[in-house]
Design a protein around this motif. Structure first.
Motif, PDB file in Angstrom:
ATOM      1  N   UNK A   1      -7.097  10.300   5.255  1.00  0.00           N
ATOM      2  CA  UNK A   1      -6.934  10.582   3.818  1.00  0.00           C
ATOM      3  C   UNK A   1      -7.514   9.465   2.973  1.00  0.00           C
ATOM      4  N   UNK A   2      -7.694   9.753   1.686  1.00  0.00           N
ATOM      5  CA  UNK A   2      -8.321   8.728   0.823  1.00  0.00           C
ATOM      6  C   UNK A   2      -7.702   8.699  -0.575  1.00  0.00           C
ATOM      7  N   UNK A   3      -6.402   8.967  -0.662  1.00  0.00           N
ATOM      8  CA  UNK A   3      -5.698   8.935  -1.950  1.00  0.00           C
ATOM      9  C   UNK A   3      -4.613   7.878  -1.795  1.00  0.00           C
ATOM     10  N   UNK A   4      -4.836   6.695  -2.413  1.00  0.00           N
ATOM     11  CA  UNK A   4      -3.947   5.567  -2.145  1.00  0.00           C
ATOM     12  C   UNK A   4      -3.763   4.672  -3.364  1.00  0.00           C
ATOM     13  N   UNK A   5      -2.651   3.944  -3.346  1.00  0.00           N
ATOM     14  CA  UNK A   5      -2.391   2.888  -4.315  1.00  0.00           C
ATOM     15  C   UNK A   5      -2.276   1.569  -3.556  1.00  0.00           C
TER      16      UNK A   5
ATOM     17  N   UNK B   1       0.861  -1.192   0.000  1.00  0.00           N
ATOM     18  CA  UNK B   1       0.000   0.000   0.000  1.00  0.00           C
ATOM     19  C   UNK B   1       0.892   1.235   0.000  1.00  0.00           C
ATOM     20  N   UNK B   2       0.553   2.215  -0.841  1.00  0.00           N
ATOM     21  CA  UNK B   2       1.200   3.530  -0.771  1.00  0.00           C
ATOM     22  C   UNK B   2       0.082   4.537  -0.528  1.00  0.00           C
ATOM     23  N   UNK B   3       0.194   5.282   0.558  1.00  0.00           N
ATOM     24  CA  UNK B   3      -0.871   6.217   0.929  1.00  0.00           C
ATOM     25  C   UNK B   3      -0.371   7.657   0.911  1.00  0.00           C
TER      26      UNK B   3
END
Length: 241
Positions: A166-170, A123-125
């Motif tokens: 936050x809600x921007x993730x890979x 996960x990358x956040x």
């Protein structure tokens, strides 16, 4: 499996984003084309009364159905279930989740990809709260609310990431699939639960700085009901993890 030649699926849940969606899609295609990755953008509209789905259909004609995939739902069913619905239809090896209201700039995706490759992270956040990150366009009240919500979540859940709300993730696809299967939350708390579960299950997580920009068009969907739901959800998550 680092991000390289694989397919990237971008999940875009929408509700009343007719004004923002064309620019969001344009910026996504511009930055993803530059990254030389194969990608699809999955738009999950929840029965928006403002014509968001019609705008999405026009965008599909412009960019093609391979790039723009429409998976609408009949009514507003919540953010968490929108991501789950999108995941069912996604073909990507990697999944990006982000907001469609231009608060998350697609230019940061290249940084997510670079970071993922660097350590083959699960996960990358994106974080507003590490060096290089920040928020633009919020008044003091919103900043205090956001910091307070994040601080409370940090104390109760101890997730090991700086920006839990936050809600921007890979995500690696199979990791997100596993987390979703374990998840209990369906609303705004869904994003937090993903991180808490990821940490519990021993997945590797990296953070990259992002700048969050307040929405350009339309009303913020964060009202009093959402704040109450957040607090309830936070306590339920605390009790269940």
């Amino acid at each position: 499996m680092p991000v390289h030649s694989q397919l990237l699926s971008v999940l875009l849940p929408t509700y009343n984003e007719r004004e923002n969606l064309p620019l969001a899609v344009y910026l996504l295609t511009k930055h993803l084309d530059a990254s030389a990755m194969d990608y699809e953008i999955i738009i999950i509209d929840d029965g928006s009364p403002d014509g968001t789905l019609e705008a999405a259909e026009q965008l599909q004609k412009i960019y093609g159905s391979k790039r723009i995939v429409l998976r609408p739902r009949a009514r507003k069913l919540g953010l968490g279930t929108a991501y789950i619905h999108g995941l069912h239809h996604a073909k990507g090896d990697f999944i990006i989740i982000m907001d469609a209201d231009l608060s998350h700039h697609p230019k940061f995706i290249a940084e997510f990809i670079r970071k993922q490759r660097e350590g083959d992270y699960d996960v990358v956040t994106g974080s507003r709260y590490i060096a290089g990150g920040g928020v633009h366009g919020w008044d003091l009240r919103r900043k205090i609310m956001s910091r307070g919500a994040n601080f409370l979540a940090q104390i109760l859940l101890q997730p090991g990431v700086s920006d839990l709300t936050g809600s921007f993730r890979l995500y690696k696809r199979e990791v997100l699939q596993h987390l979703v299967e374990r998840s209990l939350s369906k609303g705004y708390v869904f994003q937090m639960e993903m991180m808490v579960r990821a940490r519990q299950l021993g997945y590797s997580i990296a953070e990259v700085p992002i700048t969050f920009v307040d929405r350009v068009y339309g009303e913020s969907k964060l009202g009093g009901n959402e704040i109450v739901s957040y607090l309830k959800g936070l306590l339920q998550l605390f009790a269940s993890t």
